[in-house]
Design a protein around this motif. Structure first.
Motif, PDB file in Angstrom:
ATOM      1  N   VAL A 102       0.840  -1.200   0.000  1.00 31.82           N
ATOM      2  CA  VAL A 102       0.000   0.000   0.000  1.00 31.82           C
ATOM      3  C   VAL A 102       0.875   1.251   0.000  1.00 31.82           C
ATOM      4  N   ALA A 103       1.914   1.272   0.815  1.00 29.61           N
ATOM      5  CA  ALA A 103       2.797   2.442   0.885  1.00 29.61           C
ATOM      6  C   ALA A 103       3.467   2.712  -0.464  1.00 29.61           C
ATOM      7  N   VAL A 104       3.938   1.678  -1.121  1.00 30.66           N
ATOM      8  CA  VAL A 104       4.597   1.852  -2.422  1.00 30.66           C
ATOM      9  C   VAL A 104       3.583   2.300  -3.473  1.00 30.66           C
ATOM     10  N   ILE A 105       2.411   1.694  -3.467  1.00 25.89           N
ATOM     11  CA  ILE A 105       1.359   2.105  -4.408  1.00 25.89           C
ATOM     12  C   ILE A 105       1.043   3.592  -4.221  1.00 25.89           C
ATOM     13  N   GLN A 106       0.932   4.025  -2.987  1.00 24.25           N
ATOM     14  CA  GLN A 106       0.616   5.428  -2.711  1.00 24.25           C
ATOM     15  C   GLN A 106       1.708   6.367  -3.253  1.00 24.25           C
ATOM     16  N   ARG A 107       2.960   5.961  -3.162  1.00 24.77           N
ATOM     17  CA  ARG A 107       4.059   6.791  -3.686  1.00 24.77           C
ATOM     18  C   ARG A 107       3.984   6.935  -5.200  1.00 24.77           C
ATOM     19  N   HIS A 108       3.459   5.925  -5.868  1.00 18.96           N
ATOM     20  CA  HIS A 108       3.406   5.953  -7.331  1.00 18.96           C
ATOM     21  C   HIS A 108       2.198   6.712  -7.866  1.00 18.96           C
ATOM     22  N   ASP A 109       1.243   7.043  -7.001  1.00 22.71           N
ATOM     23  CA  ASP A 109       0.117   7.894  -7.365  1.00 22.71           C
ATOM     24  C   ASP A 109      -0.576   7.430  -8.656  1.00 22.71           C
ATOM     25  N   LEU A 110      -0.986   6.166  -8.670  1.00 20.60           N
ATOM     26  CA  LEU A 110      -1.682   5.595  -9.823  1.00 20.60           C
ATOM     27  C   LEU A 110      -3.156   5.391  -9.485  1.00 20.60           C
ATOM     28  N   THR A 111      -4.003   5.473 -10.492  1.00 22.85           N
ATOM     29  CA  THR A 111      -5.424   5.207 -10.279  1.00 22.85           C
ATOM     30  C   THR A 111      -5.629   3.701 -10.118  1.00 22.85           C
ATOM     31  N   LEU A 112      -6.799   3.318  -9.602  1.00 24.47           N
ATOM     32  CA  LEU A 112      -7.108   1.889  -9.489  1.00 24.47           C
ATOM     33  C   LEU A 112      -7.137   1.238 -10.859  1.00 24.47           C
ATOM     34  N   ARG A 113      -7.619   1.950 -11.852  1.00 23.72           N
ATOM     35  CA  ARG A 113      -7.655   1.416 -13.224  1.00 23.72           C
ATOM     36  C   ARG A 113      -6.228   1.158 -13.743  1.00 23.72           C
ATOM     37  N   GLU A 114      -5.334   2.112 -13.520  1.00 26.62           N
ATOM     38  CA  GLU A 114      -3.935   1.930 -13.934  1.00 26.62           C
ATOM     39  C   GLU A 114      -3.314   0.744 -13.199  1.00 26.62           C
ATOM     40  N   LEU A 115      -3.585   0.636 -11.912  1.00 27.71           N
ATOM     41  CA  LEU A 115      -3.054  -0.484 -11.133  1.00 27.71           C
ATOM     42  C   LEU A 115      -3.584  -1.814 -11.645  1.00 27.71           C
ATOM     43  N   GLU A 116      -4.849  -1.860 -11.991  1.00 31.95           N
ATOM     44  CA  GLU A 116      -5.450  -3.093 -12.516  1.00 31.95           C
ATOM     45  C   GLU A 116      -4.734  -3.546 -13.794  1.00 31.95           C
ATOM     46  N   TRP A 117      -4.454  -2.605 -14.678  1.00 32.27           N
ATOM     47  CA  TRP A 117      -3.771  -2.974 -15.922  1.00 32.27           C
ATOM     48  C   TRP A 117      -2.321  -3.370 -15.680  1.00 32.27           C
ATOM     49  N   ILE A 118      -1.671  -2.762 -14.711  1.00 37.34           N
ATOM     50  CA  ILE A 118      -0.313  -3.193 -14.347  1.00 37.34           C
ATOM     51  C   ILE A 118      -0.360  -4.631 -13.854  1.00 37.34           C
ATOM     52  N   PHE A 119      -1.323  -4.926 -12.987  1.00 39.97           N
ATOM     53  CA  PHE A 119      -1.529  -6.286 -12.461  1.00 39.97           C
ATOM     54  C   PHE A 119      -1.786  -7.279 -13.596  1.00 39.97           C
ATOM     55  N   ARG A 120      -2.701  -6.941 -14.493  1.00 37.80           N
ATOM     56  CA  ARG A 120      -3.142  -7.876 -15.528  1.00 37.80           C
ATOM     57  C   ARG A 120      -2.171  -8.021 -16.696  1.00 37.80           C
ATOM     58  N   LEU A 121      -1.565  -6.915 -17.131  1.00 42.53           N
ATOM     59  CA  LEU A 121      -0.747  -6.952 -18.347  1.00 42.53           C
ATOM     60  C   LEU A 121       0.754  -6.936 -18.109  1.00 42.53           C
ATOM     61  N   GLU A 122       1.202  -6.197 -17.110  1.00 39.04           N
ATOM     62  CA  GLU A 122       2.638  -6.071 -16.892  1.00 39.04           C
ATOM     63  C   GLU A 122       3.191  -7.166 -15.991  1.00 39.04           C
ATOM     64  N   LEU A 123       2.412  -7.580 -14.986  1.00 36.93           N
ATOM     65  CA  LEU A 123       2.918  -8.543 -13.997  1.00 36.93           C
ATOM     66  C   LEU A 123       2.426  -9.975 -14.215  1.00 36.93           C
ATOM     67  N   ALA A 124       1.130 -10.160 -14.343  1.00 37.74           N
ATOM     68  CA  ALA A 124       0.544 -11.514 -14.363  1.00 37.74           C
ATOM     69  C   ALA A 124       1.123 -12.437 -15.436  1.00 37.74           C
ATOM     70  N   PRO A 125       1.345 -11.975 -16.659  1.00 34.61           N
ATOM     71  CA  PRO A 125       1.874 -12.914 -17.661  1.00 34.61           C
ATOM     72  C   PRO A 125       3.226 -13.529 -17.278  1.00 34.61           C
ATOM     73  N   VAL A 126       4.048 -12.778 -16.586  1.00 37.01           N
ATOM     74  CA  VAL A 126       5.360 -13.275 -16.163  1.00 37.01           C
ATOM     75  C   VAL A 126       5.243 -14.086 -14.878  1.00 37.01           C
ATOM     76  N   LEU A 127       4.550 -13.540 -13.895  1.00 37.89           N
ATOM     77  CA  LEU A 127       4.508 -14.164 -12.576  1.00 37.89           C
ATOM     78  C   LEU A 127       3.622 -15.408 -12.528  1.00 37.89           C
ATOM     79  N   ALA A 128       2.605 -15.478 -13.362  1.00 36.79           N
ATOM     80  CA  ALA A 128       1.756 -16.676 -13.385  1.00 36.79           C
ATOM     81  C   ALA A 128       2.567 -17.897 -13.821  1.00 36.79           C
ATOM     82  N   ARG A 129       3.559 -17.692 -14.670  1.00 36.05           N
ATOM     83  CA  ARG A 129       4.433 -18.807 -15.088  1.00 36.05           C
ATOM     84  C   ARG A 129       5.203 -19.360 -13.895  1.00 36.05           C
ATOM     85  N   HIS A 130       5.662 -18.478 -13.033  1.00 33.86           N
ATOM     86  CA  HIS A 130       6.362 -18.922 -11.821  1.00 33.86           C
ATOM     87  C   HIS A 130       5.412 -19.687 -10.916  1.00 33.86           C
ATOM     88  N   GLN A 131       4.209 -19.189 -10.793  1.00 35.64           N
ATOM     89  CA  GLN A 131       3.223 -19.785  -9.901  1.00 35.64           C
ATOM     90  C   GLN A 131       2.845 -21.196 -10.354  1.00 35.64           C
TER      91      GLN A 131
END
Length: 129
Positions: free
Chosen positions: A35-64
């Motif tokens: 939460v603290a890091v998210i707050q520093r980056h000042d992103l909207t919930l919509r922007e965060l959702e797309w970071i989660f879905r497009l930038e992170l999940a494709p890579v990290l789901a493979r690890h999982q």
């Protein structure tokens, strides 16, 4: 966007959110740090959702889903290289494909993400404690 710009703009956020994909549940301290890091980056919930879905999940789901190794932590350097590589290629048809399949790549961590976003909303004063 070049690799260094990606690391500068997203690196801290990516590494902070990566534990959402670990086999153990995040602790209170993990969520508080996210939460603290998210707050520093000042992103909207919509922007965060797309970071989660497009930038992170494709890579990290493979690890999982990997059967090799134990996913209690990540090698930050190796993970950052994978995330930067993925995101440098994330345009055109690749972006559209990941948008289409993001429900599958986020399925196993969606409950953690929803918990985190609830905490972000509380921190921002958008919903009461």
């Amino acid at each position: 966007m070049d690799a260094q710009t990606l690391v500068d703009e997203r690196g801290e956020l990516w590494l902070t959110l990566a534990p959402l994909w670990l086999e153990r549940e995040p602790r209170e301290t993990d969520y508080a740090h996210m939460v603290a890091v998210i707050q520093r980056h000042d992103l909207t919930l919509r922007e965060l959702e797309w970071i989660f879905r497009l930038e992170l999940a494709p890579v990290l789901a493979r690890h999982q889903m990997s059967v090799a190794g134990e996913w209690r932590s990540f090698d930050d350097y190796k993970l950052m290289k994978q995330l930067v590589g993925h995101n440098l290629r994330l345009n055109g048809w690749r972006r559209k494909s990941w948008m289409l399949f993001s429900g599958l790549t986020t399925m196993m961590t969606r409950h953690r993400w929803n918990e985190l976003m609830g905490r972000v909303l509380v921190e921002r004063g958008e919903i009461p404690h």
